[in-house]
Design a protein around this motif. Structure first.
Motif, PDB file in Angstrom:
ATOM      1  N   ASP A  84       0.819  -1.219   0.000  1.00 12.21           N
ATOM      2  CA  ASP A  84       0.000   0.000   0.000  1.00 12.21           C
ATOM      3  C   ASP A  84       0.852   1.268   0.000  1.00 12.21           C
ATOM      4  O   ASP A  84       0.480   2.274  -0.595  1.00 12.21           O
ATOM      5  N   THR A  85       1.979   1.237   0.707  1.00 13.60           N
ATOM      6  CA  THR A  85       2.876   2.396   0.774  1.00 13.60           C
ATOM      7  C   THR A  85       4.117   2.120  -0.063  1.00 13.60           C
ATOM      8  O   THR A  85       4.764   1.080   0.081  1.00 13.60           O
ATOM      9  N   THR A  86       4.433   3.051  -0.956  1.00 12.49           N
ATOM     10  CA  THR A  86       5.624   2.927  -1.811  1.00 12.49           C
ATOM     11  C   THR A  86       6.818   3.529  -1.075  1.00 12.49           C
ATOM     12  O   THR A  86       6.821   4.717  -0.734  1.00 12.49           O
ATOM     13  N   PHE A  87       7.830   2.699  -0.832  1.00 11.08           N
ATOM     14  CA  PHE A  87       9.039   3.145  -0.140  1.00 11.08           C
ATOM     15  C   PHE A  87      10.166   3.362  -1.149  1.00 11.08           C
ATOM     16  O   PHE A  87      10.448   2.495  -1.978  1.00 11.08           O
ATOM     17  N   THR A  88      10.796   4.513  -1.043  1.00 10.26           N
ATOM     18  CA  THR A  88      11.870   4.885  -1.962  1.00 10.26           C
ATOM     19  C   THR A  88      13.057   5.405  -1.172  1.00 10.26           C
ATOM     20  O   THR A  88      12.880   6.075  -0.151  1.00 10.26           O
ATOM     21  N   MET A  89      14.251   5.097  -1.651  1.00 16.38           N
ATOM     22  CA  MET A  89      15.467   5.628  -1.044  1.00 16.38           C
ATOM     23  C   MET A  89      16.232   6.440  -2.081  1.00 16.38           C
ATOM     24  O   MET A  89      16.394   5.994  -3.215  1.00 16.38           O
ATOM     25  N   VAL A  90      16.681   7.613  -1.680  1.00 17.30           N
ATOM     26  CA  VAL A  90      17.440   8.467  -2.593  1.00 17.30           C
ATOM     27  C   VAL A  90      18.803   8.729  -1.978  1.00 17.30           C
ATOM     28  O   VAL A  90      18.914   9.242  -0.867  1.00 17.30           O
ATOM     29  N   ARG A  91      19.812   8.344  -2.715  1.00 16.19           N
ATOM     30  CA  ARG A  91      21.181   8.402  -2.216  1.00 16.19           C
ATOM     31  C   ARG A  91      21.966   9.441  -3.014  1.00 16.19           C
ATOM     32  O   ARG A  91      21.959   9.410  -4.246  1.00 16.19           O
ATOM     33  N   PHE A  92      22.599  10.364  -2.317  1.00 17.08           N
ATOM     34  CA  PHE A  92      23.406  11.354  -3.033  1.00 17.08           C
ATOM     35  C   PHE A  92      24.646  11.686  -2.221  1.00 17.08           C
ATOM     36  O   PHE A  92      24.782  11.288  -1.061  1.00 17.08           O
ATOM     37  N   GLY A  93      25.531  12.433  -2.848  1.00 19.10           N
ATOM     38  CA  GLY A  93      26.810  12.759  -2.227  1.00 19.10           C
ATOM     39  C   GLY A  93      26.725  13.945  -1.289  1.00 19.10           C
ATOM     40  O   GLY A  93      25.662  14.340  -0.829  1.00 19.10           O
ATOM     41  N   ASN A  94      27.874  14.523  -1.009  1.00 20.81           N
ATOM     42  CA  ASN A  94      27.954  15.645  -0.094  1.00 20.81           C
ATOM     43  C   ASN A  94      27.190  16.838  -0.653  1.00 20.81           C
ATOM     44  O   ASN A  94      27.189  17.088  -1.853  1.00 20.81           O
TER      45      ASN A  94
END
Length: 623
Positions: A441-451
């Motif tokens: 039901d809930t869409t989980f997303t991870m966003v990874r970035f640098g400094n």
């Protein structure tokens, strides 16, 4: 001669207006007398009550015109061309009034008198104003340091006008590379070609160069900043068009160059449709809303006009600041977004669930985290509690409240982590991936970035402080490199990734080539008008660059992905990677063991659990 002028400026505003109006009335009467005398060729002449009536009406109409045109609200020392235009308009109306009153009252006002009167009135009413302003300007400009302005366009013109009227800097020269503009006179300043900089610098000795160009492409601006960084002078700029439009700054405010100018590359342009997809007319929640990333997320979100924005923050002062700033932006863009400021910890699942349910939240951006590597390294338990269990609590709250989209702000330090902070963020990613497998039901997303340049803990504010204090600028290692992005870029990436996500995905930004920290330090030193020194290399300059050695858990190079299974997305600068995951049953067992270790303050057990989990964690704390 300047003493009476200074006395006039130091008196109260009310008294200044009375004095000015009294002078204007006398000047108008004198202009009428001189005009009649010149026309009759006689300084002694008789006037009847009809002429007196015409003159009184003319004086009253002229003063009334001055009042309506705001001449008595204007600050005398700042009188410039617009005010002189108002004087001329009022005098034209006054001359017409004189002619008409002579006709209606049948008074003796020869037809040439209004014309003669106009010329004399302009001299008597406008002349003293110009004289006082000129005296003030030439007296006070000697107290202001000289500056150069780069850019002869509209921004440079408005900046020059603001500086001339202000009390901080005295503009003496405008520089530009456009041959068509060289030689022009703008607000009394001559435009010179930038190739004449050295000659002009020795002549005027400016304290800084102000960059006043906002209407060029980002690539052009980067090339221009590279060019200006080679000049032996501090470089600052006017605020960006966006900051002026949202009310965060005004044109006359001088500030350090935008952090993006230090990056050395053009930032990634966002997809406006993706930015709006999960925000416009929706209820949105940001955790850690007062932090550097969280607050920028809020700024970007508010521009897309959600129906409601819930700010969730543990620090009261930070929450107060972002709440106040967002309300100003809402007023400037005429939005109707409701702001809800909520104090609390992300570790309190029930608190978050009630908020999400009560406000029908559809989108959550989870930015709350402890992110400073040395601090988390020395506070392992609190780091795990906040970064891992805080993420778990927020995610479980989102599931119970039927939130549609939940996005975690992660970090490049989660890739093959060498410190507890990075390991905790990687574990937080695995928690969300396990939850994504457990429900749909809930869409989980991870966003990874640098400094992120300019964030709390970033090297940029640290370097600025060190340079202003005379050095040294501390760099851990001459070869240390980092991927960099701007805070707005990071926020926009998070929002866009949230809009294009399938549950459990990890997104990363194509950030181009990494940047050497040493090169960034040198660039900042040059743009602040100084040169670097390096004892090891025998370079003598204003600011020493000192190498301090890598900190415990710190990498020489950063990575953005795990594994080789990388795929593109519909956004040219966003990629996704499929990485090792744990099932929810495996994750639940690990979390129980981790919770018990935290409860018992067993740091060694926590570190061992992190090492045993497929995080790629290498414990370099002892190195």
């Amino acid at each position: 001669m300047l003493k009476p002028v200074r006395a006039l400026f130091s008196t109260q505003r009310k008294n200044k207006r009375i004095i000015t109006m009294a002078y204007d009335a006398i000047a108008i009467m004198l202009s009428l007398y001189i005009a009649m005398s010149l026309r009759l060729n006689n300084w002694m002449f008789e006037i009847s009550h009809k002429e007196v009536l015409s003159f009184v009406v003319t004086i009253c109409v002229t003063l009334y015109s001055f009042v309506r045109l705001g001449m008595y609200r204007a600050v005398l020392r700042y009188m410039m061309l617009p005010a002189l235009g108002h004087i001329m308009l009022a005098i034209i109306l006054s001359a017409i009034t004189l002619a008409l009153s002579g006709f209606f009252f049948q008074s003796f006002v020869p037809r040439s008198v209004p014309m003669i009167y106009s010329g004399i009135a302009i001299l008597l009413l406008g002349g003293p104003r110009i004289l006082i302003r000129t005296m003030y300007y030439h007296y006070y400009k000697r107290k202001k340091p000289n500056v150069f302005i780069y850019g002869a366009g509209s921004t440079g013109r408005e900046l020059a006008y603001a500086l001339i009227s202000g009390g901080e800097y005295h503009p003496v020269v405008i520089l530009d590379d456009d041959p068509a503009k060289v030689g022009q006179i703008i607000v009394g300043l001559r435009v010179h070609h930038s190739s004449e900089f050295e000659e002009l610098q020795s002549l005027y000795q400016p304290v800084k160069l102000l960059l006043a160009i906002n209407n060029i492409g980002k690539g052009q601006r980067l090339r221009l900043v590279n060019k200006l960084s080679e000049l032996p002078i501090a470089v600052q700029s006017v605020p960006s068009v966006e900051d002026i439009a949202t009310g965060k700054a005004t044109l006359g405010e001088i500030q350090d160059l935008d952090i993006g100018d230090l990056l050395g590359r053009a930032p990634v342009e966002p997809d406006q449709e993706l930015l709006s997809k999960n925000i416009k007319n929706k209820a949105v929640m940001v955790t850690g809303a007062g932090g550097s990333i969280g607050s920028e997320l809020c700024r970007q979100i508010i521009l897309k006009k959600p129906s409601k924005l819930i700010l969730f923050e543990l620090n009261e002062y930070n929450l107060y600041n972002i709440d106040r700033e967002l309300r100003k932006i809402i007023a400037n863009i005429s939005a109707e977004t409701e702001i809800v400021s909520a104090l609390g910890s992300v570790q309190k699942q029930n608190r978050m669930a009630k908020l999400m349910q009560g406000h029908n939240v559809e989108t959550v951006f989870h930015a709350a985290a402890y992110k400073h590597v040395p601090i988390v390294e020395d506070n392992v338990i609190e780091g795990i509690r906040n970064n891992v269990f805080g993420t778990l609590a927020a995610a479980e709250a989102a599931i119970s409240a039927n939130v549609k989209n939940f996005t975690l702000i992660s970090t490049d330090k989660a890739v093959r982590p060498t410190n507890v902070m990075g390991a905790s963020k990687r574990l937080a990613e695995l928690v969300l991936q396990a939850l994504a497998e457990r429900q749909s039901d809930t869409t989980f997303t991870m966003v990874r970035f640098g400094n992120v340049l300019g964030s709390s803990g970033s090297v940029v504010p640290l370097f600025k402080e060190q340079i202003r204090n005379g050095g040294p600028v501390t760099v851990t290692h001459p070869d240390i490199t980092r991927y960099f992005m701007l805070i707005p870029e990071a926020a926009q990436l998070v929002i866009q990734a949230s809009a294009m996500a399938h549950s459990g995905q990890v997104f990363v930004l194509d950030m181009g080539e990494p940047v050497k920290i040493l090169d960034l330090a040198k660039r900042m030193i040059h743009l602040m008008g100084m040169s670097e020194s390096n004892i090891n290399e025998g370079i003598d300059g204003d600011i020493e660059i000192r190498f301090t050695g890598l900190r415990p858990g710190e990498k020489l190079y950063e990575e953005l992905l795990i594994g080789e299974n990388v795929e593109g997305t519909s956004h040219s600068k966003i990629m996704t990677a499929r990485e090792v995951m744990l099932s929810w049953s495996e994750m639940a067992t690990l979390l129980n063991s981790l919770d018990e270790a935290c409860h018992n303050f067993d740091e060694d057990k926590i570190v061992q659990l992190l090492l045993d989990t497929p995080l790629g964690y290498l414990n370099n704390k002892s190195s």
